[in-house]
Design a protein around this motif. Structure first.
Motif, PDB file in Angstrom:
ATOM      1  N   LEU A  52       5.415   9.373  11.324  1.00  0.00           N
ATOM      2  CA  LEU A  52       6.089  10.023  10.448  1.00  0.00           C
ATOM      3  C   LEU A  52       5.398   9.839   8.907  1.00  0.00           C
ATOM      4  N   VAL A  53       4.823   8.488   8.869  1.00  0.00           N
ATOM      5  CA  VAL A  53       4.075   8.388   7.592  1.00  0.00           C
ATOM      6  C   VAL A  53       2.881   9.387   7.558  1.00  0.00           C
ATOM      7  N   ASP A  54       2.117   9.355   8.527  1.00  0.00           N
ATOM      8  CA  ASP A  54       1.086  10.264   8.397  1.00  0.00           C
ATOM      9  C   ASP A  54       1.522  11.684   8.226  1.00  0.00           C
ATOM     10  N   ASP A  55       2.491  11.985   8.806  1.00  0.00           N
ATOM     11  CA  ASP A  55       2.993  13.751   8.713  1.00  0.00           C
ATOM     12  C   ASP A  55       3.206  13.936   7.316  1.00  0.00           C
ATOM     13  N   ALA A  56       4.073  12.978   6.505  1.00  0.00           N
ATOM     14  CA  ALA A  56       4.597  12.995   4.986  1.00  0.00           C
ATOM     15  C   ALA A  56       3.220  12.830   4.376  1.00  0.00           C
ATOM     16  N   ALA A  57       2.284  12.180   4.641  1.00  0.00           N
ATOM     17  CA  ALA A  57       1.258  11.937   3.790  1.00  0.00           C
ATOM     18  C   ALA A  57       0.440  13.366   3.928  1.00  0.00           C
ATOM     19  N   THR A 105       1.121  -1.293  -0.073  1.00  0.00           N
ATOM     20  CA  THR A 105      -0.036   0.092   0.029  1.00  0.00           C
ATOM     21  C   THR A 105       0.764   1.033  -0.031  1.00  0.00           C
ATOM     22  N   VAL A 106       0.264   2.270  -0.119  1.00  0.00           N
ATOM     23  CA  VAL A 106       0.951   3.753   0.068  1.00  0.00           C
ATOM     24  C   VAL A 106       1.629   3.862   1.275  1.00  0.00           C
ATOM     25  N   ALA A 107       0.997   3.614   2.535  1.00  0.00           N
ATOM     26  CA  ALA A 107       1.390   3.741   3.638  1.00  0.00           C
ATOM     27  C   ALA A 107       2.860   2.679   3.568  1.00  0.00           C
ATOM     28  N   GLU A 108       2.564   1.421   3.374  1.00  0.00           N
ATOM     29  CA  GLU A 108       3.775   0.524   3.272  1.00  0.00           C
ATOM     30  C   GLU A 108       4.877   0.903   2.480  1.00  0.00           C
ATOM     31  N   ASN A 109       4.728   1.503   1.356  1.00  0.00           N
ATOM     32  CA  ASN A 109       5.796   1.996   0.602  1.00  0.00           C
ATOM     33  C   ASN A 109       6.544   2.886   1.172  1.00  0.00           C
ATOM     34  N   ILE A 110       5.659   3.858   1.782  1.00  0.00           N
ATOM     35  CA  ILE A 110       6.325   5.211   2.480  1.00  0.00           C
ATOM     36  C   ILE A 110       6.960   4.786   3.595  1.00  0.00           C
ATOM     37  N   ALA A 111       6.620   3.734   4.306  1.00  0.00           N
ATOM     38  CA  ALA A 111       7.280   3.217   5.617  1.00  0.00           C
ATOM     39  C   ALA A 111       8.427   2.249   5.443  1.00  0.00           C
ATOM     40  N   PHE A 112       8.658   1.678   4.141  1.00  0.00           N
ATOM     41  CA  PHE A 112       9.503   0.678   3.933  1.00  0.00           C
ATOM     42  C   PHE A 112      10.788   0.812   4.751  1.00  0.00           C
ATOM     43  N   GLY A 113      11.281   1.890   4.040  1.00  0.00           N
ATOM     44  CA  GLY A 113      12.819   2.127   4.757  1.00  0.00           C
ATOM     45  C   GLY A 113      12.938   2.267   6.105  1.00  0.00           C
ATOM     46  N   LEU A 114      11.713   2.740   6.800  1.00  0.00           N
ATOM     47  CA  LEU A 114      11.735   2.965   8.289  1.00  0.00           C
ATOM     48  C   LEU A 114      11.866   1.652   9.197  1.00  0.00           C
ATOM     49  N   LYS A 115      11.108   0.802   8.332  1.00  0.00           N
ATOM     50  CA  LYS A 115      10.844  -0.466   9.022  1.00  0.00           C
ATOM     51  C   LYS A 115      12.185  -1.380   8.751  1.00  0.00           C
ATOM     52  N   LEU A 116      12.977  -1.202   7.737  1.00  0.00           N
ATOM     53  CA  LEU A 116      14.287  -1.762   7.531  1.00  0.00           C
ATOM     54  C   LEU A 116      15.055  -1.101   8.686  1.00  0.00           C
ATOM     55  N   LYS A 172      14.308  -0.891  11.612  1.00  0.00           N
ATOM     56  CA  LYS A 172      13.613  -1.245  12.972  1.00  0.00           C
ATOM     57  C   LYS A 172      13.226  -0.189  13.942  1.00  0.00           C
ATOM     58  N   MET A 173      12.786   0.817  13.300  1.00  0.00           N
ATOM     59  CA  MET A 173      11.995   2.048  14.099  1.00  0.00           C
ATOM     60  C   MET A 173      10.956   1.350  14.656  1.00  0.00           C
ATOM     61  N   PRO A 174      10.271   2.213  16.047  1.00  0.00           N
ATOM     62  CA  PRO A 174       9.060   1.723  16.564  1.00  0.00           C
ATOM     63  C   PRO A 174       7.806   1.937  15.920  1.00  0.00           C
ATOM     64  N   LYS A 175       7.075   1.173  15.804  1.00  0.00           N
ATOM     65  CA  LYS A 175       5.886   1.320  14.938  1.00  0.00           C
ATOM     66  C   LYS A 175       4.891   2.389  14.896  1.00  0.00           C
ATOM     67  N   ALA A 176       4.899   2.972  16.336  1.00  0.00           N
ATOM     68  CA  ALA A 176       4.158   4.291  16.808  1.00  0.00           C
ATOM     69  C   ALA A 176       4.807   5.363  15.783  1.00  0.00           C
ATOM     70  N   GLU A 177       6.441   5.253  15.835  1.00  0.00           N
ATOM     71  CA  GLU A 177       7.003   6.399  15.374  1.00  0.00           C
ATOM     72  C   GLU A 177       7.054   6.417  13.924  1.00  0.00           C
ATOM     73  N   ILE A 178       7.140   5.283  13.307  1.00  0.00           N
ATOM     74  CA  ILE A 178       6.978   5.039  11.796  1.00  0.00           C
ATOM     75  C   ILE A 178       5.528   5.626  11.283  1.00  0.00           C
ATOM     76  N   LYS A 179       4.382   5.353  12.233  1.00  0.00           N
ATOM     77  CA  LYS A 179       3.100   5.815  11.805  1.00  0.00           C
ATOM     78  C   LYS A 179       2.926   7.259  11.815  1.00  0.00           C
ATOM     79  N   GLY A 227       7.382  11.018  -0.601  1.00  0.00           N
ATOM     80  CA  GLY A 227       7.031  10.757   0.889  1.00  0.00           C
ATOM     81  C   GLY A 227       7.904   9.565   1.283  1.00  0.00           C
ATOM     82  N   ARG A 228       8.224   8.630   0.574  1.00  0.00           N
ATOM     83  CA  ARG A 228       9.365   7.746   1.122  1.00  0.00           C
ATOM     84  C   ARG A 228      10.657   8.327   1.423  1.00  0.00           C
TER      85      ARG A 228
END
Length: 364
Positions: free
Chosen positions: A113-118, A91-102, A104-111, A145-146
């Motif tokens: 950052l993704v929401d702010d960029a979106a 999804t769009v959210a997963e594409n934007i978050a992909f590098g952050l997941k690599l 291993k950032m906390p999920k809440a922080e990733i969300k 966004g990514r």
């Protein structure tokens, strides 16, 4: 601090030099555009900053750190590609978050950052969609966004708008410019499109055959091209060129199309070329129908209209002139549109001439 410095950088493939001793300083938070014809080395230069191409010799610095042998992920740069490079199954959210997941950032922080960029990019309502359900402009914003969520020091753009239609390109280049200023990051943008270069860059760097030809603001390159190549490359339609012969006293000139007095601004340069040939360039907007040309120091010549381009706010005409092999380009009042085959008299504003050495092709 994310300044970028090229110090005599060479990039070769075997015996072929792609980049030939590049020296360039890009300031922190500056938006610099690399432009030039296909094969000039602009994308190679960008890829060297990203670490996707090795440097044959010389030094490349980001900030005060030499990065010649630094891995791409350690350079604190983010690159946006022409092809978007999105994962189709995400999804769009997963594409934007992909590098952050690599990372291993906390999920809440990733969300967050993704929401702010979106929100910044107008993608909030598209976060659950897949790339196939998006328009070209929306896909490009996802790619942006990514890059944004990584909070890099340097943004690299490799012809990111070339797949978009004309109207969307205008919108997206404005959005990218505003985004770069708002984020306060250094940006290097590669394009072959002059309009993008002129409207987006704080400075433009023109490359040709692996060599840096000129660096300056858009108006500096347009008003004072350093050589014939820059004069012909920057500006649409292209600059006209003709060879003239300077008189023995350096006060006037003749050519196979028109003659006239040497403009005062070029008196010293012409004096050094008495009795010699030099190349003069002149912009299409300085060639007008004789009754439209109001300047005092002008030269008139006759021509036959070959091609007419009606653009609404102006008319561009391409004319054949006896004794001159190349077509001469001029502009006319949009309410006085000539037809192909019409014979007309035109006048050139001689005070707007650009003069170049006939051998070196450099500006006098």
């Amino acid at each position: 601090m994310a300044s970028i410095s090229f110090k005599n950088v060479v990039k070769s493939y075997g015996d072929v030099n792609i980049i030939k001793g590049l020296d360039l300083e890009i300031a922190d938070k500056e938006f610099v555009v690399l432009v030039g014809p296909s094969g000039c080395g602009k994308s190679t230069t960008l890829r060297m900053i990203a670490g996707l191409e090795d440097i044959t010799s010389g030094k490349l610095l980001i900030g005060d750190r030499v990065v010649n042998n630094v891995h791409p992920k350690e350079r604190d740069v983010a690159m946006v590609f022409q092809s978007y490079a999105l994962y189709p199954h995400m999804t769009v959210a997963e594409n934007i978050a992909f590098g952050l997941k690599l990372r291993k950032m906390p999920k809440a922080e990733i969300k967050k950052l993704v929401d702010d960029a979106a929100d910044n990019l107008g993608l909030g309502h598209l976060l659950e969609r897949k790339p196939k359900d998006l328009s070209g402009g929306q896909r490009q914003r996802v790619a942006l966004g990514r890059a944004i969520v990584r909070k890099p020091s340097v943004f690299l753009f490799d012809e990111p708008l070339s797949n978009l239609d004309a109207e969307l390109r205008v919108h997206m280049r404005a959005e990218i410019g505003k985004l770069q200023k708002r984020l306060g990051v250094t940006a290097v943008y590669v394009t072959h499109d002059q309009v993008e270069a002129m409207t987006m860059g704080d400075r433009i760097c023109v490359l040709h055959k692996g060599e840096l030809q000129q660096v300056g603001t858009p108006l500096e390159l347009y008003d004072t091209p350093c050589n014939v190549f820059i004069g012909g490359f920057i500006g649409t339609p292209n600059m006209n060129f003709i060879t003239i012969k300077v008189s023995d006293d350096g006060a006037s000139f003749t050519s196979d199309v028109f003659s006239g007095q040497i403009p005062a601004a070029w008196a010293q340069a012409a004096a050094a070329k008495k009795g010699q040939d030099i190349i003069v360039g002149y912009r299409p907007e300085d060639v007008r129908a004789e009754d439209e040309q109001k300047c005092a120091n002008r030269a008139s010549f006759g021509g036959e209209i070959d091609i007419v381009e009606t653009l609404g706010h102006e008319v561009v005409v391409y004319m054949n002139v006896p004794g001159h092999k190349e077509k001469i380009t001029g502009k006319m009042d949009p309410h006085k549109v000539p037809r192909s085959g019409d014979k007309m008299t035109f006048a050139l504003d001689l005070d707007k001439l650009h003069m170049f050495d006939s051998e070196t092709k450099k500006r006098l």
